[in-house]
Design an enzyme around this catalytic site. Structure first.
Site, PDB file in Angstrom:
ATOM      1  N   LYS A  22     112.571  72.105  25.709  1.00 22.28           N
ATOM      2  CA  LYS A  22     113.145  71.680  26.743  1.00 22.28           C
ATOM      3  C   LYS A  22     111.689  70.939  28.150  1.00 22.28           C
ATOM      4  O   LYS A  22     111.494  69.735  28.147  1.00 22.28           O
ATOM      5  CB  LYS A  22     113.796  72.796  27.340  1.00 22.28           C
ATOM      6  CG  LYS A  22     113.641  72.568  29.214  1.00 22.28           C
ATOM      7  CD  LYS A  22     114.517  73.151  30.162  1.00 22.28           C
ATOM      8  CE  LYS A  22     113.927  74.227  30.560  1.00 22.28           C
ATOM      9  NZ  LYS A  22     113.169  73.922  31.359  1.00 22.28           N
ATOM     10  N   ASN A  23     110.575  72.408  27.500  1.00 21.27           N
ATOM     11  CA  ASN A  23     109.293  71.741  28.644  1.00 21.27           C
ATOM     12  C   ASN A  23     108.495  71.006  27.679  1.00 21.27           C
ATOM     13  O   ASN A  23     107.552  71.220  28.711  1.00 21.27           O
ATOM     14  CB  ASN A  23     108.827  73.215  29.043  1.00 21.27           C
ATOM     15  CG  ASN A  23     109.948  73.644  30.017  1.00 21.27           C
ATOM     16  OD1 ASN A  23     110.556  73.628  30.344  1.00 21.27           O
ATOM     17  ND2 ASN A  23     109.241  74.997  30.189  1.00 21.27           N
ATOM     18  N   CYS A 116     114.202  76.542  38.709  1.00 25.87           N
ATOM     19  CA  CYS A 116     115.366  78.173  39.202  1.00 25.87           C
ATOM     20  C   CYS A 116     114.743  78.023  39.955  1.00 25.87           C
ATOM     21  O   CYS A 116     113.124  77.464  39.929  1.00 25.87           O
ATOM     22  CB  CYS A 116     114.500  78.061  37.620  1.00 25.87           C
ATOM     23  SG  CYS A 116     115.883  78.374  36.424  1.00 25.87           S
ATOM     24  N   ARG A 121     107.519  77.973  44.363  1.00 28.67           N
ATOM     25  CA  ARG A 121     107.286  76.878  43.991  1.00 28.67           C
ATOM     26  C   ARG A 121     106.934  75.608  45.119  1.00 28.67           C
ATOM     27  O   ARG A 121     107.525  74.383  44.619  1.00 28.67           O
ATOM     28  CB  ARG A 121     108.705  76.223  43.109  1.00 28.67           C
ATOM     29  CG  ARG A 121     109.606  77.530  42.412  1.00 28.67           C
ATOM     30  CD  ARG A 121     110.061  77.696  41.351  1.00 28.67           C
ATOM     31  NE  ARG A 121     109.326  76.645  39.885  1.00 28.67           N
ATOM     32  CZ  ARG A 121     110.180  76.633  38.980  1.00 28.67           C
ATOM     33  NH1 ARG A 121     111.731  76.240  38.896  1.00 28.67           N
ATOM     34  NH2 ARG A 121     109.641  75.481  38.149  1.00 28.67           N
ATOM     35  N   ASP A 305     108.418  83.036  31.104  1.00 29.19           N
ATOM     36  CA  ASP A 305     110.030  82.562  30.495  1.00 29.19           C
ATOM     37  C   ASP A 305     110.202  83.636  29.778  1.00 29.19           C
ATOM     38  O   ASP A 305     111.635  83.296  29.881  1.00 29.19           O
ATOM     39  CB  ASP A 305     110.384  81.302  30.177  1.00 29.19           C
ATOM     40  CG  ASP A 305     110.172  80.281  30.834  1.00 29.19           C
ATOM     41  OD1 ASP A 305     109.307  78.728  30.917  1.00 29.19           O
ATOM     42  OD2 ASP A 305     109.389  80.633  32.486  1.00 29.19           O
ATOM     43  N   ARG A 397     121.272  74.034  31.248  1.00 27.04           N
ATOM     44  CA  ARG A 397     120.423  73.302  31.686  1.00 27.04           C
ATOM     45  C   ARG A 397     119.128  73.701  30.832  1.00 27.04           C
ATOM     46  O   ARG A 397     118.707  72.334  30.585  1.00 27.04           O
ATOM     47  CB  ARG A 397     119.626  73.581  32.933  1.00 27.04           C
ATOM     48  CG  ARG A 397     120.505  72.978  34.345  1.00 27.04           C
ATOM     49  CD  ARG A 397     119.626  73.322  35.057  1.00 27.04           C
ATOM     50  NE  ARG A 397     117.894  73.433  35.293  1.00 27.04           N
ATOM     51  CZ  ARG A 397     117.392  73.586  35.576  1.00 27.04           C
ATOM     52  NH1 ARG A 397     117.266  74.542  36.234  1.00 27.04           N
ATOM     53  NH2 ARG A 397     116.035  73.145  35.552  1.00 27.04           N
TER      54      ARG A 397
HETATM   55  C1  EPZ Z   1     106.355  75.588  34.311  1.00 28.68           C
HETATM   56  O1  EPZ Z   1     107.110  75.016  35.541  1.00 28.68           O
HETATM   57  C2  EPZ Z   1     107.923  75.590  33.347  1.00 28.68           C
HETATM   58  N1  EPZ Z   1     109.095  74.300  33.805  1.00 28.68           N
HETATM   59  C3  EPZ Z   1     108.529  76.779  33.504  1.00 28.68           C
HETATM   60  O2  EPZ Z   1     109.234  76.887  32.704  1.00 28.68           O
HETATM   61  C4  EPZ Z   1     107.091  78.432  33.388  1.00 28.68           C
HETATM   62  O3  EPZ Z   1     107.585  79.141  34.104  1.00 28.68           O
HETATM   63  C5  EPZ Z   1     106.417  77.515  34.254  1.00 28.68           C
HETATM   64  O4  EPZ Z   1     105.491  76.392  33.844  1.00 28.68           O
HETATM   65  C6  EPZ Z   1     105.163  78.585  33.845  1.00 28.68           C
HETATM   66  O5  EPZ Z   1     105.261  78.449  32.431  1.00 28.68           O
HETATM   67  C7  EPZ Z   1     108.867  73.175  33.025  1.00 28.68           C
HETATM   68  O6  EPZ Z   1     107.558  72.907  32.102  1.00 28.68           O
HETATM   69  C8  EPZ Z   1     109.696  72.487  33.026  1.00 28.68           C
HETATM   70  P1  EPZ Z   1     103.544  76.128  37.257  1.00 28.68           P
HETATM   71  P2  EPZ Z   1     106.313  75.526  36.647  1.00 28.68           P
HETATM   72  O7  EPZ Z   1     103.346  75.296  38.246  1.00 28.68           O
HETATM   73  O8  EPZ Z   1     105.485  73.829  36.194  1.00 28.68           O
HETATM   74  C9  EPZ Z   1     101.852  77.739  41.506  1.00 28.68           C
HETATM   75  C10 EPZ Z   1     112.002  77.903  32.315  1.00 28.68           C
HETATM   76  O9  EPZ Z   1     112.171  78.501  32.785  1.00 28.68           O
HETATM   77  N2  EPZ Z   1     102.132  76.783  41.232  1.00 28.68           N
HETATM   78  O10 EPZ Z   1     102.666  76.674  36.085  1.00 28.68           O
HETATM   79  O11 EPZ Z   1     107.024  74.745  38.255  1.00 28.68           O
HETATM   80  C11 EPZ Z   1     103.440  78.409  41.495  1.00 28.68           C
HETATM   81  O12 EPZ Z   1     104.607  78.529  42.606  1.00 28.68           O
HETATM   82  C12 EPZ Z   1     111.013  76.721  32.614  1.00 28.68           C
HETATM   83  O13 EPZ Z   1     112.214  76.846  31.303  1.00 28.68           O
HETATM   84  C13 EPZ Z   1     101.360  76.363  43.660  1.00 28.68           C
HETATM   85  O14 EPZ Z   1     101.567  77.205  44.190  1.00 28.68           O
HETATM   86  O15 EPZ Z   1     105.301  75.993  36.570  1.00 28.68           O
HETATM   87  C14 EPZ Z   1     103.973  78.950  40.152  1.00 28.68           C
HETATM   88  O16 EPZ Z   1     103.601  80.478  41.295  1.00 28.68           O
HETATM   89  C15 EPZ Z   1     111.132  78.219  34.568  1.00 28.68           C
HETATM   90  N3  EPZ Z   1     101.414  75.102  43.584  1.00 28.68           N
HETATM   91  C16 EPZ Z   1     102.509  79.323  39.749  1.00 28.68           C
HETATM   92  O17 EPZ Z   1     101.531  78.061  39.935  1.00 28.68           O
HETATM   93  C17 EPZ Z   1     101.827  74.142  42.525  1.00 28.68           C
HETATM   94  O18 EPZ Z   1     101.224  72.373  43.308  1.00 28.68           O
HETATM   95  C18 EPZ Z   1     102.806  78.618  37.882  1.00 28.68           C
HETATM   96  O19 EPZ Z   1     103.730  77.456  38.350  1.00 28.68           O
HETATM   97  C19 EPZ Z   1     102.111  73.971  41.617  1.00 28.68           C
HETATM   98  C20 EPZ Z   1     102.391  75.546  41.261  1.00 28.68           C
END
Ligand code: EPZ
Length: 419
Positions: A22-23, A116, A121, A305, A397
């Site tokens: 998916k990701n 989610c 986020r 995850d 999803r």
């Molecule tokens: C991706 O989400 C994945 N989703 C998530 O999988 C996964 O848990 C996550 O990466 C971490 O590995 C997809 O790929 C569609 P991040 P993403 O940006 O990109 C903070 C699942 O279950 N952050 O790496 O949203 C954020 O709040 C999903 O398949 C900021 O502060 O994750 C978090 O604490 C859930 N500012 C941390 O970084 C930003 O602009 C990591 O988030 C962006 C993120």
């Protein structure tokens, strides 16, 4: 509304085929909007988030359709650069159309992404990258507007290795003249899959699997074919299911080298994991040993995850397991639900202590997000009577027919209309 009815208490055995990730599929589908040609994305999972990506591409004027296991996108007809809330709110990955539209059209108008509910986020890193590359952005009510202006490649040092911000910065850099270096980039294998896809379509991107990606912008992009990697988290989910229930599985197509932190934890818990025939064979004892403290980290650390599925797997382990969730501020909601099954879990902020119990009691459980849903299914598979898991729209999803996959390996799980 529908629910899963699960009669647990039996080991799992047999074989399951892992679907496309998916990701990985979602950023690749967003990237197709940059390409004025036809891309065939094979091994795309049949899940709701991919349907949402197809709907967004169609809204933008692209032709996007499924052919068997593939999704085809012809983005030549892309004629608008706005995505309405009804589509943006369907998933987190909708935010990646920011980078794709900036590169393709020099402009993007988006609503807030969905996804989610794991905490705040924010998308500040995505917007910081756009601004650093020369774009401007502002808000009008609930709408985010972004204009490319005069963009140019530069060095971007991400404050944290955000998966989505790394992917968006990559897509923005494609349209920027000159060289862009993305430092402190996320190293998840799904990002490497996106880089390989972009290179196959003509982009000049290097550094995948490292924390520093380099993009030579404005390379002419063309259509082509690409095969999405297998889903690491679906693999982790089935591994945690057999670990929790006991038994033996063959996971066809799994790539254990992409989730070593998970296989290491399960090996410590007493599972035997071996590569076999292009997949992974996993054997689990009737009762696990505690795998020690599990701390979620960016890749290659233990993936956030897989935290919920592993917690569900160890609720009957012969000892105590500690969890620390360091990525998302609200990603332990499954603990409370697992306690309704009779698990002994104490939560201290971002930490949880799981004391293994011998007996669980069936009950009604409610999924609040995708991986929580998977965890509740794994928990219910360990309780001898019939449990119900509601909120399975979250599961839909991100998992292609999880119930069918589990039935195929001996689980008693049925889909019922929720009373
Ligand atoms: C991706 O989400 C994945 N989703 C998530 O999988 C996964 O848990 C996550 O990466 C971490 O590995 C997809 O790929 C569609 P991040 P993403 O940006 O990109 C903070 C699942 O279950 N952050 O790496 O949203 C954020 O709040 C999903 O398949 C900021 O502060 O994750 C978090 O604490 C859930 N500012 C941390 O970084 C930003 O602009 C990591 O988030 C962006 C993120």
């Amino acid at each position: 509304m529908e629910a899963y009815e699960i009669r647990g208490g039996r080991p799992l055995s047999g074989a399951v085929t892992i679907h496309g990730a998916k990701n990985s599929a979602l950023p690749i589908l967003a990237a197709c909007a940059c390409i004025s040609g036809t891309c065939r994305i094979d091994n795309c999972p049949d899940i709701a988030d991919v349907d949402t990506a197809i709907a967004i591409l169609s809204h933008l004027g692209c032709r996007a359709w499924r052919e068997g296991r593939a999704v085809l996108v012809d983005a030549a007809g892309l004629c608008r650069c706005d995505v309405p809330q009804v589509l943006m709110g369907g998933m987190r990955s909708s935010v990646l159309f920011l980078g794709a539209l900036l590169t393709r059209c020099g402009s993007a108008e988006l609503a807030a992404p969905g996804g989610c509910s794991l905490g705040c986020r924010p998308i500040d890193l995505h917007l910081w990258a756009a601004e650093a590359l020369g774009a401007s952005w502002w808000c009008e009510g609930e709408r985010l507007l972004c204009r490319a202006g005069t963009m140019a490649g530069c060095r971007l040092e991400l404050r944290c290795p955000s998966v989505g911000a790394t992917e968006n910065a990559l897509l923005m850099a494609l349209g920027c003249p000159g060289t862009t270096v993305i430092a402190n980039a996320a190293r998840e294998p799904e990002i490497a899959d996106l880089v390989r896809f972009l290179r196959a379509m003509g982009a000049r991107v290097t550094g995948e699997d490292t924390a520093e990606l380099t993009v030579e912008g404005c390379a002419p992009l063309h259509g082509g074919d690409y095969l999405v990697m297998p889903d690491r988290m679906e693999t982790a989910t089935y591994l945690c299911a057999v670990a929790g229930c006991g038994g033996e599985l063959l996971l066809r197509g799994a790539r254990p080298e992409t989730l070593e932190a998970v296989t290491d934890a399960l090996s410590r818990a007493g599972c035997r994991l071996e590569r076999e025939a292009g997949g992974l064979r996993a054997a689990a004892p009737p009762r696990l040993q505690p795998p020690g403290c599990v701390i979620t980290r960016p890749y290659p650390g233990f993936p956030t995850d897989a935290q919920a599925p592993l917690m569900a797997a160890v609720i009957r382990a012969g000892g105590t397991t500690g969890f620390v969730e360091t990525i998302f501020e609200n990603r332990l909601r499954h603990a409370e639900q697992l306690c309704r099954l009779g698990a002994d879990i104490t939560q201290y902020g971002a930490r949880a202590v799981v004391r293994g119990v011998r007996q669980l009691r069936s009950t009604e459980l409610c999924a609040t997000d995708l991986r929580c849903g998977a965890a509740l299914v794994i928990g219910a598979l360990q309780a001898e009577e019939v449990s119900r898991v509601t909120g399975i729209g979250h599961i839909r999803r991100g998992y292609e027919d999880l119930a069918a996959g589990l039935r195929g390996i001996g689980a008693d799980i049925a889909l019922t209309a929720e009373a």
